[in-house]
Design a protein around this motif. Structure first.
Motif, PDB file in Angstrom:
ATOM      1  N   GLU A  82     -25.444 -22.574 -22.326  1.00 49.04           N
ATOM      2  CA  GLU A  82     -26.004 -23.306 -21.048  1.00 49.04           C
ATOM      3  C   GLU A  82     -26.927 -22.538 -20.203  1.00 49.04           C
ATOM      4  N   ARG A  83     -26.659 -21.253 -20.249  1.00 55.17           N
ATOM      5  CA  ARG A  83     -27.350 -20.321 -19.135  1.00 55.17           C
ATOM      6  C   ARG A  83     -28.987 -20.405 -19.641  1.00 55.17           C
ATOM      7  N   ASN A  84     -29.100 -20.422 -21.032  1.00 56.43           N
ATOM      8  CA  ASN A  84     -30.309 -20.379 -21.387  1.00 56.43           C
ATOM      9  C   ASN A  84     -30.890 -21.519 -22.056  1.00 56.43           C
ATOM     10  N   SER A  85     -30.057 -22.785 -21.874  1.00 55.71           N
ATOM     11  CA  SER A  85     -30.447 -24.050 -22.677  1.00 55.71           C
ATOM     12  C   SER A  85     -30.898 -23.953 -24.108  1.00 55.71           C
ATOM     13  N   GLY A 121     -15.941 -17.826 -20.966  1.00 53.42           N
ATOM     14  CA  GLY A 121     -17.240 -17.100 -20.866  1.00 53.42           C
ATOM     15  C   GLY A 121     -17.874 -16.817 -22.056  1.00 53.42           C
ATOM     16  N   GLN A 122     -17.286 -17.275 -23.201  1.00 53.52           N
ATOM     17  CA  GLN A 122     -17.751 -16.629 -24.623  1.00 53.52           C
ATOM     18  C   GLN A 122     -18.911 -17.609 -24.989  1.00 53.52           C
ATOM     19  N   LEU A 123     -19.369 -18.679 -24.309  1.00 55.35           N
ATOM     20  CA  LEU A 123     -20.432 -19.462 -24.732  1.00 55.35           C
ATOM     21  C   LEU A 123     -21.706 -19.212 -23.688  1.00 55.35           C
ATOM     22  N   GLY A 146     -34.412 -24.745 -28.760  1.00 53.81           N
ATOM     23  CA  GLY A 146     -34.347 -25.247 -27.482  1.00 53.81           C
ATOM     24  C   GLY A 146     -33.440 -26.653 -27.265  1.00 53.81           C
ATOM     25  N   ILE A 147     -32.933 -27.090 -26.092  1.00 50.94           N
ATOM     26  CA  ILE A 147     -31.988 -27.901 -25.795  1.00 50.94           C
ATOM     27  C   ILE A 147     -32.444 -29.440 -26.353  1.00 50.94           C
ATOM     28  N   SER A 148     -33.680 -29.427 -26.582  1.00 56.03           N
ATOM     29  CA  SER A 148     -34.436 -30.645 -27.116  1.00 56.03           C
ATOM     30  C   SER A 148     -35.209 -30.510 -28.482  1.00 56.03           C
ATOM     31  N   GLU A 149     -34.838 -29.306 -29.120  1.00 55.50           N
ATOM     32  CA  GLU A 149     -36.040 -28.857 -30.023  1.00 55.50           C
ATOM     33  C   GLU A 149     -35.132 -29.215 -31.452  1.00 55.50           C
ATOM     34  N   GLY A 150     -35.795 -30.016 -32.402  1.00 54.22           N
ATOM     35  CA  GLY A 150     -35.379 -30.173 -33.841  1.00 54.22           C
ATOM     36  C   GLY A 150     -34.202 -31.192 -33.901  1.00 54.22           C
ATOM     37  N   LEU A 151     -33.668 -31.292 -35.137  1.00 52.80           N
ATOM     38  CA  LEU A 151     -32.589 -32.431 -35.375  1.00 52.80           C
ATOM     39  C   LEU A 151     -31.322 -31.773 -34.589  1.00 52.80           C
ATOM     40  N   VAL A 152     -31.293 -30.718 -34.609  1.00 56.16           N
ATOM     41  CA  VAL A 152     -29.909 -30.136 -33.744  1.00 56.16           C
ATOM     42  C   VAL A 152     -29.993 -30.652 -32.407  1.00 56.16           C
ATOM     43  N   GLY A 153     -31.082 -30.353 -31.728  1.00 61.25           N
ATOM     44  CA  GLY A 153     -31.346 -31.139 -30.232  1.00 61.25           C
ATOM     45  C   GLY A 153     -31.140 -32.475 -30.049  1.00 61.25           C
ATOM     46  N   LEU A 154     -31.520 -33.112 -31.081  1.00 63.26           N
ATOM     47  CA  LEU A 154     -31.730 -34.591 -31.261  1.00 63.26           C
ATOM     48  C   LEU A 154     -30.134 -35.164 -31.169  1.00 63.26           C
ATOM     49  N   VAL A 155     -29.248 -34.510 -32.150  1.00 60.97           N
ATOM     50  CA  VAL A 155     -27.780 -34.849 -32.121  1.00 60.97           C
ATOM     51  C   VAL A 155     -27.280 -34.625 -30.656  1.00 60.97           C
ATOM     52  N   GLY A 156     -27.797 -33.519 -30.123  1.00 64.18           N
ATOM     53  CA  GLY A 156     -27.138 -33.236 -28.700  1.00 64.18           C
ATOM     54  C   GLY A 156     -27.378 -34.223 -27.628  1.00 64.18           C
ATOM     55  N   GLN A 157     -28.829 -34.542 -27.668  1.00 67.34           N
ATOM     56  CA  GLN A 157     -29.614 -35.626 -26.820  1.00 67.34           C
ATOM     57  C   GLN A 157     -28.813 -37.138 -27.045  1.00 67.34           C
ATOM     58  N   ARG A 158     -28.727 -37.177 -28.256  1.00 68.78           N
ATOM     59  CA  ARG A 158     -28.100 -38.702 -28.316  1.00 68.78           C
ATOM     60  C   ARG A 158     -26.520 -38.707 -28.290  1.00 68.78           C
ATOM     61  N   GLU A 159     -25.881 -37.497 -28.441  1.00 67.96           N
ATOM     62  CA  GLU A 159     -24.315 -37.320 -28.554  1.00 67.96           C
ATOM     63  C   GLU A 159     -23.609 -38.197 -29.570  1.00 67.96           C
ATOM     64  N   GLU A 160     -24.358 -38.299 -30.687  1.00 69.41           N
ATOM     65  CA  GLU A 160     -23.884 -39.136 -31.890  1.00 69.41           C
ATOM     66  C   GLU A 160     -24.324 -38.552 -33.252  1.00 69.41           C
ATOM     67  N   LEU A 161     -23.733 -38.789 -34.264  1.00 67.22           N
ATOM     68  CA  LEU A 161     -24.242 -38.218 -35.417  1.00 67.22           C
ATOM     69  C   LEU A 161     -25.588 -38.665 -35.962  1.00 67.22           C
ATOM     70  N   ILE A 162     -26.116 -37.922 -36.747  1.00 68.64           N
ATOM     71  CA  ILE A 162     -27.467 -38.401 -37.288  1.00 68.64           C
ATOM     72  C   ILE A 162     -27.435 -37.860 -38.857  1.00 68.64           C
ATOM     73  N   ASN A 163     -27.610 -39.017 -39.683  1.00 65.85           N
ATOM     74  CA  ASN A 163     -27.420 -38.678 -41.182  1.00 65.85           C
ATOM     75  C   ASN A 163     -28.718 -39.010 -41.882  1.00 65.85           C
TER      76      ASN A 163
END
Length: 766
Positions: free
Chosen positions: A45-48, A161-163, A69-86
């Motif tokens: 979170e600190r570095n988004s 604090g490990q994340l 980045g928090i909105s970068e790539g398919l991983v970022g898209l999964v996080g933005q949508r808060e749902e699975l992507i297949n």
């Protein structure tokens, strides 16, 4: 799949740390889904950024190095949508982002699911495969289920604090941490943590540096010998009842306590600097995890043996510990759960704040803390209690935050806030002897809620005009048996004398729910809907009669007693209580040779049936008092002791406000007085709405009396009625609250609402 899932979760629980747990997950998922890659990205979170924290199939050297980045790539898209992507062809997707360091260019199929906890994305789990194909529904379901199961592990690591700064070098300095909970009693405090844990509860024992290693070793040796003696005694006792092979279990116990087994490991931990109880907990934890990871059901069952030995050893260690534990000034009590009885046994003058991992804003302990003016935050689920003994902390109960190892800047800021708060409290003293009367002439009575004698002194000092709620269960909770009639009479006499000639409303014994007596246990699946309040005392008329006789005797010559029935749900309960009261009056008159005027008998409106039937109940009862804490709980179907749904519990809910208006209207139509003794009465925003509704009196914790008196003397009744009229047609609790707080800000009262926050659109009013 279910068996695989169970085994995987078990292995994760047994993992010694987060990194090991993540490695277990990616390997197991890769094997279970027969895919070529499984990876876990966690959100820093600190570095988004999402940092690659574990993988099977990608380049292992990328772990802890590669991030998105928090909105970068398919991983970022999964996080933005808060749902699975297949996806069967990930590289053709516009959001695909190639990371050369991972070596993932040859993988086409992609299935990613978010790892979420309490509506927050903590990370993303991904599986990949070379073949272009869409993963099936069963595979989707497996991954979604697993992410939900492991989210707690990740959330706990985040709390520790490990994340934060996942790919930053670690320093030896304890980093500041912020934990969120639910405010139980408002206020701010700074101090050092004192961990409170129940007897023989080994899971709750904190780590603590040993002051004297030799003394700790000696204490442990005594405990070890005592437990060995217990096991040998049990062996002899069962010699004629068990076969030799069955008695072999006792030999196993003794071998486990040997210097080459548990005993030796605990000694090593003590020699390394941990106190005996903390060393014991650490070793038992390790062995429990080892057994939990075993496939053999018989060996897994040995967990119970290890736990039992641990508890036996701890019980003996605690017997040796002096009960006069040191509580320095500004101690902050922290624990999994702290009971009301435990709290009031503490040196209250040294307790600066309370923090618990369980409970909710209107638990009984929180209510008592509120009465004592001790800032309290409850439901801080992720607080690592066992590692916080003597940690420096800040408790901000206005914002429901707990800071562990706060920075120098944060400490400076909160010292200023505490100074300002003290000045504010000092300024409120000017309102102590003034009537609670609005600028346009409306008068309302302010009562105090009591339970301890400390409440009495604070209530009188702050100008309470009587007691609106005396919690008679508290003296019962502080004993190891039911108090006798004479003991009760003495207690009640102190309360009645302190406020005479003002009225003192004594609630009949209200136990059950979250208020248990150790000598009268009530074990129920759903205690909130169970045997509690007047249901218990009417089922046990001997308890009811002793208590009401004690109250009547205590009131002789004072005549300021009023009696309140809790948890009333029918007319029959009032009639039965009236019958018992009249019988008690006759008995006491005969015994004491005096004429007793029967006290008024009122009812609490706490459950929906009493709300709906208020017209009938008000005609029979002498007065009505609303218990807004329970009424809100039952109207909203929100367990007030459940931290998971604590944010749904709000007195500003339209259903709550409209119900209260209905109670006032029908009670007044019956020609009876109506008061409110729940926590709504002590909140500036809801207090002005209650005044506008027409409540005859408000009863609150002593710590809120001056604040509410100032609010009522500042807000004209005409303004309060306009606010209420608008609130009753709004369908959203948050909007209602904002509207009320905006008006309080306009009137210069913001510092009484949220002292640590600035209002919208400007500075805190002077």
């Amino acid at each position: 799949m279910l068996d695989i899932l169970r085994k995987l979760v078990q292995d994760v629980d047994a993992a010694p740390n987060l990194v090991s747990a993540l490695d277990v997950i990616v390997q197991s998922v890769k094997d279970a889904l027969k895919t070529e890659v499984c990876s876990i990205y966690l959100l820093d979170e600190r570095n988004s950024r999402y940092v690659l924290m574990a993988t099977q199939g990608l380049n292992p050297e990328a772990v802890g190095v590669v991030s998105l980045g928090i909105s970068e790539g398919l991983v970022g898209l999964v996080g933005q949508r808060e749902e699975l992507i297949n996806l069967e062809d990930a590289s053709s997707h516009p959001r695909f982002h190639y990371l050369p360091e991972t070596g993932e260019e040859k993988y086409n199929s992609f299935l990613g699911v978010p790892i979420m906890n309490r509506r927050k994305v903590l990370g993303v789990m991904v599986v990949q495969q070379q073949d272009k194909r869409r993963f099936g529904e069963a595979e989707e379901a497996f991954l979604v289920t697993l992410s939900a199961q492991i989210s707690g592990v990740v959330a706990h690591a985040r709390a520790l604090g490990q994340l934060e700064n996942l790919h930053a070098p670690k320093s030896g300095v304890a980093s500041p941490r912020i934990f969120h909970g639910v405010a139980g009693a408002s206020g701010i405090a700074m101090g050092r943590a004192v961990v409170i844990y129940p007897p023989a509860d080994i899971e709750s024992v904190p780590d603590r540096a040993a002051d004297d290693i030799d003394a700790e070793l000696d204490s442990f040796e005594q405990a070890l010998n005592a437990v060995r003696g217990e096991i040998q005694t049990l062996d002899k006792k069962m010699a004629e009842s068990l076969m030799p092979e069955e008695r072999a279990l006792f030999d196993v116990y003794l071998r486990m306590l040997d210097d080459n087994a548990l005993g030796g490991e605990i000694v090593e931990r003590i020699q390394a600097g941990n106190w005996a109880a903390g060393a014991l907990r650490a070793v038992i934890d390790e062995h429990m995890q080892s057994f939990a990871a075993m496939d053999d059901p018989y060996l897994r069952e040995r967990m119970a043996d290890v736990r039992d030995l641990g508890r036996r050893l701890l019980a003996h260690l605690q017997q040796q510990t002096t009960p006069n534990r040191d509580f320095p000034e500004t101690s902050i009590l922290i624990g999994e759960d702290i009971s009301t009885a435990t709290l009031v046994e503490m040196p209250l003058e040294n307790i600066a704040a309370i923090v618990t991992t369980t409970g909710a804003a209107n638990s009984h302990m929180a209510i008592v803390a509120r009465a004592l003016g001790i800032p309290t935050v409850v439901g801080v689920a992720e607080l690592p209690v066992s590692s916080l003994d003597d940690a420096e902390m800040i408790v901000d109960a206005y914002q429901s935050r707990v800071y562990v190892h706060p920075s120098r800047e944060l400490r400076r800021r909160y010292k200023d806030i505490i100074k300002e708060e003290r000045q504010l409290v000092a300024g409120l003293d000017a309102y102590r002897d003034l009537p609670a009367e609005t600028p346009d002439g409306h008068r309302i009575t302010l009562y105090v809620n009591t339970g301890l004698m400390a409440d009495v002194a604070r209530g009188r000092e702050r100008g309470a005009e009587g007691v609106g709620l005396y919690r008679s269960e508290i003296p019962f909770m502080l004993r190891d048996r039911f108090p006798s009639e004479e003991e009760q009479r003495n207690i009640y006499r102190q309360q009645l004398s302190a406020f005479a000639p003002y009225p003192v409303t004594m609630r009949m014994l209200d136990i059950g729910g979250d208020k248990d007596l150790p000598y009268f246990p009530i074990d129920e699946v759903n205690p909130a809907l169970g045997w509690r309040g007047v249901r218990i005392t009417l089922d046990h008329p001997e308890i009811f009669m002793v208590q009401v006789r004690a109250m009547l005797k205590a009131a002789i010559g004072l005549n300021n007693l009023q009696i309140l029935l809790p948890m009333v749900s029918s007319v029959f309960e009032i009639e039965e209580a009236q019958h018992l009261l009249h019988r008690a009056v006759a008995e006491v008159q005969e015994e004491e040779k005096v004429t007793i005027h029967p006290p008024k008998l009122g009812i609490m409106v706490e459950v929906p049936s009493a709300l709906i039937q208020i017209k009938d109940l008000a005609h029979i009862a002498d007065f009505v008092s609303v218990g807004s804490n329970d009424l809100t709980q039952y109207l909203l179907a929100v367990d007030r002791n459940n931290a998971r749904v604590a944010d749904l519990y709000t007195p500003y809910h339209p259903a709550v406000l409209r119900s209260l208006q209905y109670v006032v209207k029908e009670t007044h139509a019956a020609g009876k007085m109506v008061s409110i003794c729940g926590e709504m009465a002590g909140d500036p925003g809801t207090a002005i709405l209650l005044m506008a509704m027409g409540f005859d009196s408000l009863s609150m914790s002593a710590s809120n009396l001056l604040k509410i008196r100032k609010v009522l003397r500042t807000v004209p009744m005409s303004v309060a009625k306009n606010l209420l009229e608008e609130a009753l047609v709004i369908d959203n609790a948050a909007v209602i609250r904002s509207m009320v707080e905006l008006e309080l800000n306009r009137l210069g009262l913001w510092e009484l609402v949220r002292p640590t926050q600035k209002p919208v659109g400007g500075k805190v009013p002077a």
